[in-house]
Design a protein around this motif. Structure first.
Motif, PDB file in Angstrom:
ATOM      1  N   GLU A  87       0.823  -1.205   0.000  1.00 22.13           N
ATOM      2  CA  GLU A  87       0.000   0.000   0.000  1.00 22.13           C
ATOM      3  C   GLU A  87       0.859   1.258   0.000  1.00 22.13           C
ATOM      4  N   ALA A  88       1.952   1.244   0.774  1.00 16.05           N
ATOM      5  CA  ALA A  88       2.831   2.416   0.842  1.00 16.05           C
ATOM      6  C   ALA A  88       3.419   2.746  -0.522  1.00 16.05           C
ATOM      7  N   ASP A  89       3.750   1.705  -1.308  1.00 10.97           N
ATOM      8  CA  ASP A  89       4.297   1.933  -2.646  1.00 10.97           C
ATOM      9  C   ASP A  89       3.240   2.527  -3.571  1.00 10.97           C
ATOM     10  N   ILE A  90       1.998   2.032  -3.452  1.00 12.95           N
ATOM     11  CA  ILE A  90       0.909   2.545  -4.279  1.00 12.95           C
ATOM     12  C   ILE A  90       0.662   4.013  -3.949  1.00 12.95           C
ATOM     13  N   ILE A  91       0.589   4.322  -2.659  1.00 20.31           N
ATOM     14  CA  ILE A  91       0.356   5.699  -2.229  1.00 20.31           C
ATOM     15  C   ILE A  91       1.471   6.602  -2.724  1.00 20.31           C
ATOM     16  N   HIS A  92       2.718   6.119  -2.631  1.00 19.92           N
ATOM     17  CA  HIS A  92       3.853   6.927  -3.074  1.00 19.92           C
ATOM     18  C   HIS A  92       3.782   7.187  -4.577  1.00 19.92           C
ATOM     19  N   GLY A  93       3.436   6.149  -5.338  1.00 21.40           N
ATOM     20  CA  GLY A  93       3.326   6.316  -6.781  1.00 21.40           C
ATOM     21  C   GLY A  93       2.274   7.344  -7.151  1.00 21.40           C
ATOM     22  N   LEU A  94       1.132   7.299  -6.471  1.00 15.48           N
ATOM     23  CA  LEU A  94       0.082   8.282  -6.724  1.00 15.48           C
ATOM     24  C   LEU A  94       0.510   9.671  -6.273  1.00 15.48           C
ATOM     25  N   LYS A  95       1.254   9.706  -5.187  1.00 15.41           N
ATOM     26  CA  LYS A  95       1.682  10.990  -4.617  1.00 15.41           C
ATOM     27  C   LYS A  95       2.596  11.762  -5.559  1.00 15.41           C
ATOM     28  N   ILE A  96       3.441  11.063  -6.284  1.00  8.32           N
ATOM     29  CA  ILE A  96       4.391  11.762  -7.156  1.00  8.32           C
ATOM     30  C   ILE A  96       3.804  12.073  -8.534  1.00  8.32           C
ATOM     31  N   GLY A  97       2.522  11.712  -8.735  1.00  4.93           N
ATOM     32  CA  GLY A  97       1.867  12.166  -9.953  1.00  4.93           C
ATOM     33  C   GLY A  97       1.279  11.121 -10.870  1.00  4.93           C
ATOM     34  N   ALA A  98       1.381   9.828 -10.508  1.00  2.00           N
ATOM     35  CA  ALA A  98       0.779   8.798 -11.357  1.00  2.00           C
ATOM     36  C   ALA A  98      -0.742   8.861 -11.266  1.00  2.00           C
ATOM     37  N   ASP A  99      -1.416   8.508 -12.362  1.00  2.00           N
ATOM     38  CA  ASP A  99      -2.870   8.475 -12.378  1.00  2.00           C
ATOM     39  C   ASP A  99      -3.410   7.089 -12.046  1.00  2.00           C
ATOM     40  N   ASP A 100      -2.585   6.086 -12.249  1.00  2.00           N
ATOM     41  CA  ASP A 100      -3.019   4.710 -12.005  1.00  2.00           C
ATOM     42  C   ASP A 100      -1.781   3.868 -11.709  1.00  2.00           C
ATOM     43  N   TYR A 101      -2.008   2.643 -11.233  1.00  2.00           N
ATOM     44  CA  TYR A 101      -0.919   1.814 -10.726  1.00  2.00           C
ATOM     45  C   TYR A 101      -1.247   0.362 -11.029  1.00  2.00           C
ATOM     46  N   VAL A 102      -0.442  -0.297 -11.848  1.00  6.26           N
ATOM     47  CA  VAL A 102      -0.660  -1.695 -12.219  1.00  6.26           C
ATOM     48  C   VAL A 102       0.521  -2.522 -11.726  1.00  6.26           C
ATOM     49  N   THR A 103       0.234  -3.621 -11.050  1.00  2.50           N
ATOM     50  CA  THR A 103       1.307  -4.449 -10.503  1.00  2.50           C
ATOM     51  C   THR A 103       1.596  -5.649 -11.394  1.00  2.50           C
ATOM     52  N   LYS A 104       2.876  -6.021 -11.450  1.00  2.00           N
ATOM     53  CA  LYS A 104       3.307  -7.199 -12.200  1.00  2.00           C
ATOM     54  C   LYS A 104       3.165  -8.441 -11.323  1.00  2.00           C
ATOM     55  N   PRO A 105       2.795  -9.583 -11.914  1.00  2.00           N
ATOM     56  CA  PRO A 105       2.375  -9.760 -13.310  1.00  2.00           C
ATOM     57  C   PRO A 105       0.975  -9.192 -13.524  1.00  2.00           C
ATOM     58  N   PHE A 106       0.695  -8.725 -14.719  1.00  2.00           N
ATOM     59  CA  PHE A 106      -0.593  -8.107 -14.980  1.00  2.00           C
ATOM     60  C   PHE A 106      -1.250  -8.766 -16.189  1.00  2.00           C
ATOM     61  N   SER A 107      -2.555  -8.582 -16.280  1.00  2.00           N
ATOM     62  CA  SER A 107      -3.312  -9.053 -17.432  1.00  2.00           C
ATOM     63  C   SER A 107      -3.237  -7.992 -18.527  1.00  2.00           C
ATOM     64  N   PRO A 108      -2.726  -8.331 -19.714  1.00  2.00           N
ATOM     65  CA  PRO A 108      -2.678  -7.345 -20.807  1.00  2.00           C
ATOM     66  C   PRO A 108      -4.041  -6.765 -21.144  1.00  2.00           C
ATOM     67  N   ARG A 109      -5.080  -7.581 -21.050  1.00  2.00           N
ATOM     68  CA  ARG A 109      -6.430  -7.095 -21.357  1.00  2.00           C
ATOM     69  C   ARG A 109      -6.870  -6.068 -20.323  1.00  2.00           C
ATOM     70  N   GLN A 110      -6.552  -6.333 -19.051  1.00  2.00           N
ATOM     71  CA  GLN A 110      -6.892  -5.361 -18.014  1.00  2.00           C
ATOM     72  C   GLN A 110      -6.109  -4.069 -18.202  1.00  2.00           C
ATOM     73  N   LEU A 111      -4.842  -4.206 -18.583  1.00  2.00           N
ATOM     74  CA  LEU A 111      -4.025  -3.014 -18.821  1.00  2.00           C
ATOM     75  C   LEU A 111      -4.619  -2.187 -19.948  1.00  2.00           C
ATOM     76  N   MET A 112      -5.080  -2.836 -21.024  1.00  2.00           N
ATOM     77  CA  MET A 112      -5.685  -2.106 -22.127  1.00  2.00           C
ATOM     78  C   MET A 112      -6.963  -1.402 -21.683  1.00  2.00           C
ATOM     79  N   ALA A 113      -7.732  -2.046 -20.798  1.00  2.00           N
ATOM     80  CA  ALA A 113      -8.949  -1.407 -20.285  1.00  2.00           C
ATOM     81  C   ALA A 113      -8.603  -0.160 -19.490  1.00  2.00           C
TER      82      ALA A 113
END
Length: 234
Positions: A87-113
Motif C-alpha cells: 500500500e505504501a508503494d501505491i500511495i507513493h506512486g500516486l503521490k508523485i503524480g501517477a494516475d493509475d498503478y498496475v502491478t506485475k504480473p498483470f493481465s494485458p487485457r486489463q491493462l488495455m482497459a
C-alpha cells in the motif's frame, strides 16, 4: 473507428515491451517503446504522446524521477507498472503524480482497459465536466469547476486529475455517502477493475493536501462499512 493515439511505454524488460506494444497495436494505438528513462524522455519530447506506461525500476534514473519530470511539463496520464504491491508503494506512486498503478504480473487485457479508461477521462476533461462557472463549497473548501481549481483556507491546492474528480464528486452531493464502487465508476469508468486500497490511497492524499485529519475530519468523513462523504457522519 477511434482516432489513433500514441502511447509511450518505458520499461527495461524486453518481453514486457514486446507484449505491451503488441496489445497496444492490436487495440488501435501507436506504441513508442523505450528501455530506459533517457530514451523515454527523448521520445516524449519529440512525439505527440497521449499516455505513458511507466516502469518504476529503470536502469538509468528511476521511474519516480521520470514521473516527476513529466509532471513538471505535462498533465498527460501516467500509468505505473511495477512489481511493488505494498500500500505504501501505491500511495507513493500516486503521490508523485501517477494516475493509475498496475502491478506485475498483470493481465494485458486489463491493462488495455485501464489505458482506454485513462484516455477517455482525458477526453471528457476536454469536452465536458461540471457546469461552467459553478462553484462547489463546503466551509472554506471551494472548487471552481470552470477553472478546475481547488482552494482551502484561501490557499490553492494542487490535485491530480483523479484527486480532483473524486473531491468534486463528493462535493457535488454533500448529503450523499459514496461507496468506493460508485467513486470508481464515476471517476474511472465501469470497465475499470480497481480495488479498495486504490480509492483509499487517493482519499488519503486528498486529506493530506487539504489538511484534513482522518480521525477528526473537517471535510471528508469515512462512513465505515459504506464509503465516504463530505461533512460529519449522519
Amino acid at each position: 473507428m477511434k482516432d489513433k493515439q500514441t502511447v509511450l511505454v518505458v520499461d527495461d524488460e524486453e518481453k514486457i515491451l514486446c507484449l505491451v506494444k503488441s496489445y497496444l497495436e492490436i487495440n488501435g494505438y501507436t506504441a513508442l517503446c523505450a528501455k530506459n528513462g533517457r530514451e523515454g524522455m527523448d521520445l516524449f519530447e519529440n512525439h505527440s504522446v497521449s499516455l505513458i506506461l511507466l516502469d518504476l525500476m529503470l536502469p538509468d534514473f528511476s521511474g519516480e524521477e521520470f514521473c516527476r519530470k513529466i509532471r513538471d511539463m505535462s498533465k498527460i496520464p501516467i500509468i505505473m507498472i511495477t512489481a511493488k504491491t505494498e500500500e505504501a508503494d501505491i500511495i507513493h506512486g500516486l503521490k508523485i503524480g501517477a494516475d493509475d498503478y498496475v502491478t506485475k504480473p498483470f493481465s494485458p487485457r486489463q491493462l488495455m482497459a485501464r489505458v482506454e479508461a485513462a484516455l477517455r477521462r482525458t477526453a471528457n476533461d476536454e469536452k465536458t465536466g461540471q457546469q461552467a462557472g459553478q462553484f462547489l463549497q463546503y466551509g472554506d473548501l471551494i472548487i471552481d469547476t470552470e477553472q478546475r481549481s481547488v482552494t482551502c483556507g484561501g490557499e490553492t491546492i494542487a490535485l491530480t486529475r483523479d484527486e480532483y474528480h473524486i473531491l468534486a464528486l463528493l462535493m457535488s452531493r454533500q448529503a450523499k455517502i459514496f461507496t468506493r464502487e460508485e467513486i470508481v465508476e464515476a471517476v474511472k469508468g465501469d470497465d475499470y477493475d480497481a480495488f479498495d486500497r486504490t480509492i483509499d490511497a487517493h482519499i488519503k492524499k486528498i486529506r493530506a493536501k487539504i489538511g484534513d485529519n482522518s480521525k477528526s475530519p473537517t471535510y471528508i468523513t469515512t462512513v465505515y462499512g459504506m464509503g465516504y462523504r463530505i461533512g460529519e457522519n449522519p
